[in-house]
Scaffold this motif. Structure first.
Motif, short mmCIF file in Angstrom:
data_model
loop_
_atom_site.label_atom_id
_atom_site.label_comp_id
_atom_site.label_asym_id
_atom_site.label_seq_id
_atom_site.Cartn_x
_atom_site.Cartn_y
_atom_site.Cartn_z
N ALA A 98 0.93 -1.29 -0.01
CA ALA A 98 0.02 0.05 0.32
C ALA A 98 0.81 1.23 -0.15
O ALA A 98 0.61 2.17 -0.58
N VAL B 94 2.29 2.09 -3.28
CA VAL B 94 1.47 2.42 -4.24
C VAL B 94 1.19 4.00 -4.14
O VAL B 94 0.80 4.58 -5.24
N SER C 106 4.48 6.41 -7.56
CA SER C 106 3.96 5.13 -7.28
C SER C 106 4.53 4.11 -8.17
O SER C 106 5.12 4.18 -9.23
N LEU D 154 2.93 1.77 -9.49
CA LEU D 154 2.04 1.58 -10.66
C LEU D 154 2.59 2.51 -11.62
O LEU D 154 2.04 2.35 -12.72
N GLU D 155 3.37 3.47 -11.37
CA GLU D 155 3.88 4.52 -12.32
C GLU D 155 5.26 4.20 -13.01
O GLU D 155 5.60 5.14 -14.02
N VAL D 156 6.02 3.52 -12.25
CA VAL D 156 7.44 3.40 -12.74
C VAL D 156 7.75 2.65 -13.99
O VAL D 156 7.06 1.59 -14.15
N HIS E 140 9.18 -0.11 -16.47
CA HIS E 140 9.76 -1.49 -16.24
C HIS E 140 11.24 -1.32 -16.63
O HIS E 140 11.93 -2.52 -16.50
N PRO F 175 0.27 -11.61 -5.57
CA PRO F 175 -1.13 -11.26 -6.25
C PRO F 175 -1.43 -11.86 -7.45
O PRO F 175 -0.28 -12.14 -8.29
N ALA F 176 -2.40 -12.17 -8.05
CA ALA F 176 -2.84 -12.90 -9.28
C ALA F 176 -1.94 -11.81 -10.30
O ALA F 176 -2.14 -10.61 -10.27
N GLY F 177 -1.66 -12.56 -11.62
CA GLY F 177 -1.01 -11.74 -12.69
C GLY F 177 0.21 -11.99 -13.09
O GLY F 177 0.59 -11.63 -14.13
N THR G 223 6.18 -5.27 -21.45
CA THR G 223 6.05 -4.78 -20.14
C THR G 223 5.62 -5.99 -19.15
O THR G 223 4.52 -6.53 -19.48
N PRO G 224 6.43 -6.23 -18.04
CA PRO G 224 5.77 -7.32 -17.43
C PRO G 224 4.83 -6.74 -16.44
O PRO G 224 4.65 -5.62 -16.23
N PRO G 225 3.99 -7.78 -15.72
CA PRO G 225 3.20 -7.31 -14.46
C PRO G 225 4.09 -6.91 -13.22
O PRO G 225 4.22 -7.50 -12.16
N VAL G 226 4.20 -5.31 -13.24
CA VAL G 226 5.36 -4.95 -12.50
C VAL G 226 4.88 -5.01 -11.02
O VAL G 226 5.45 -5.48 -10.10
N PHE G 227 3.47 -4.72 -10.76
CA PHE G 227 2.89 -4.73 -9.26
C PHE G 227 3.06 -6.08 -8.86
O PHE G 227 3.36 -6.29 -7.67
#
Lengths: 370, 370
Positions: A23, A26, A35, A37-39, A41, A197-199, A235-239
């Protein structure tokens, strides 16, 4: 914060400290003023994340250097077809051990690329056990097995030793117990149980096995492309990768896989002991094949099942409804589920039994007095 | 919170309010006592998320009922091969418009499944424009185009009208401007620009187009499977979809795509005006094909470029380094990038010019005096 006892089968409970760090990231990650979520990869900050995650996988599972670690998308379901597309196509046949719903799915996908010889199946007894005898065709491209059957609640505690490459879907028990990576040529696992997390999907593959691929494949279906680009072809699933890194760090801090395995054994034994003791419940998987991750159980009187589901709500227990095709209950005891949660479920089962046994006694008395 | 002016090309800037809600949900979502990372994708709570996200897509882009909305994984790179696997294989040929790096990637993947006729290409001028004349083969399975070329900084403002199905990769400009969905048979887009965090891919497809698929495909590569299961054939990227929903709600609150398009035009015009005015910089894309999303520019004196990258740091500007194969700068002006960030970049460019022009004047004076 997460305050429930979450027995969900996946996506599932994660450690509170991991959620707190996630959290924070984020909002503002690493004090970058950005965040997570914004960086990009391609930034050095994220490259550090991906290499640290790889190192944690190597350390926690003792992965030798001649294996590559890949981060993909699409879950185990994507691996079901990607595996035969890379290794079965043009090679005639592969062998599959049929231990349940997801093994069946893997088999159906393999059939698009060649023969899938089922070396043995436990379909005869509703997949309540792991078949132990089977003959493997020496010409087959690989033998595929599923280490833990999430829906049926069975787990493989012994793996085949064969002359052909061994591939394993470890989606629901990877990082829950010590494995010997060198027994396998390729391991894959969706993230949403003990990883994060999933993804995100983890693949651990022996470099020598990769050399067998000799055809031109779609880039995103080619294990070699992921190896060559360090999982950064696109682009990988960064988060998802970031939270997996946090979660693996948590596991390391707990003492690693050896320590968590003991805790998982303890949790499973506690719950199975109550299932066997309690006069209302019975376990669905056969003794020595019972999963430590997904405990499937049911009630002798099926009409009580929905009452029990309502009853446990007051204990803060969620996620124990059995899979829709199987019914009954499924309590998933993944790494982040605390022993306190298991104690609470056992308490709920005892309290429920107490009420019903007293009710029955009351009915008997009423009948006697009537 | 995110305090930088993030001009990154993707993953990219997201609205601060979306990040705040996402962080809260990581801790305790909807007061369920569970993290959004822990909830089952089969729960009614998550089913609400996925249907709300679909409705937002329909509303924001005015998607007619005879189109399906699918949420996948793997990014545009996965679509590059999935598209021809579903629609080109066994049909001979498809047409492709070659407008840059990602169009080229799509073409390479198509070649694995049939012929890819390149109807026109702007490779002759380093992809600095969008070719406008081309003849499309009437027997081709589809015509594929790329609405915005992230690396080269060009954007299509007119789409072909042809008798064959039109497919468009809108990864980097979807939701940034009004489009007429009915002009297309299939639209796909990776999430990590104007939609949400990396890990989710949106597909909008005409139901009639789906009926053309007549072969057996791997489940995770079959558009029909995603439609049939409401994007829940397997565990979807729960968090990415959730944040996309938050972000689309933000967009709706801003006034929707019409309003954001005006803002995007204003931002792009402001930056291009400065590029054209400033004596040190020049734009890389041709006038009418200049992208509103990714502004590519360079310096007449290439040796000043690294100084400028250092210089903008004091303005809190990040992410403007050009793509490695192109060089120069790329400022991405996605929906969530505020006009204040553009003003700051323009200011940095002016200040930099001021310093250098004065330096030059000083050199001239020194030379005159010497």
């Amino acid at each position: 914060m997460n305050t429930k006892h979450n027995f969900g089968a996946g996506p599932c409970v994660l450690p509170a400290s991991v959620l707190q760090q996630a959290a924070n990231a984020v909002l503002n990650w690493n004090n970058l003023g950005l965040s997570i979520l914004e960086v990009s990869h391609r930034s050095s900050d994220f490259e550090n994340v991906i290499s640290k995650t790889e190192l944690l996988v190597r350390e926690l599972l003792q992965v030798p250097d001649h294996y590559s670690i890949l981060f993909m998308q699409g879950g185990a379901s994507t691996q079901f077809s990607m595996l035969p597309m890379n290794f079965l196509k043009g090679r005639g046949k592969a062998c599959y051990l049929d231990t349940g719903f997801f093994a069946q799915k893997a088999i159906r996908e393999a059939l698009l690329f060649g023969e899938a010889n089922i070396v043995n199946s436990s379909a005869d007894k509703a997949y309540s056990y792991i078949p132990e005898d089977y003959l493997v065709d020496k010409d087959a491209a690989y033998l595929h097995c599923t280490s833990n059957n999430t829906i049926e609640g069975t787990e493989m505690f012994q793996f085949p030793h064969t002359s052909i490459p061994l591939v394993c879907d470890m989606s629901s028990d990877i990082f829950s117990r010590v494995i010997n990576v060198e027994d396998f040529d390729l391991i894959y696992a969706g993230a949403q149980k003990n990883m994060g997390p999933a993804g995100m999907t983890l693949v651990i593959v022996k470099d020598k096995f990769l050399e067998r691929i000799d055809q031109v494949l779609p880039a995103m279906s080619d294990y070699r492309i992921f190896k060559e680009h360090g999982s950064l072809y696109n682009t990988p699933p960064v988060f998802s990768i970031y939270v997996a890194m946090l979660n693996m760090t948590w596991l390391k801090d707990q003492g690693g896989v050896t320590v968590i395995e003991q805790r998982n054994i303890e949790k499973a034994e506690m719950l199975y002991t109550e299932i066997d003791r309690n006069s209302l419940f019975y376990g669905m998987a056969q003794g020595k094949h019972r999963s430590r991750m997904n405990v499937t159980f049911s009630m002798y009187n099926q009409q009580q099942e929905s009452s029990f589901l309502d009853f446990v709500e007051q204990y803060g227990i969620v996620g124990i409804r059995g899979y829709r095709t199987v019914g009954g209950f499924r309590a998933s005891l993944y790494n982040a589920l605390s022993i306190e949660s298991v104690i609470e479920l056992v308490k709920a089962m005892r309290d429920f039994e107490h009420i019903y046994v007293n009710l029955d006694a009351l009915h008997v008395n009423s009948a006697n007095n009537g």
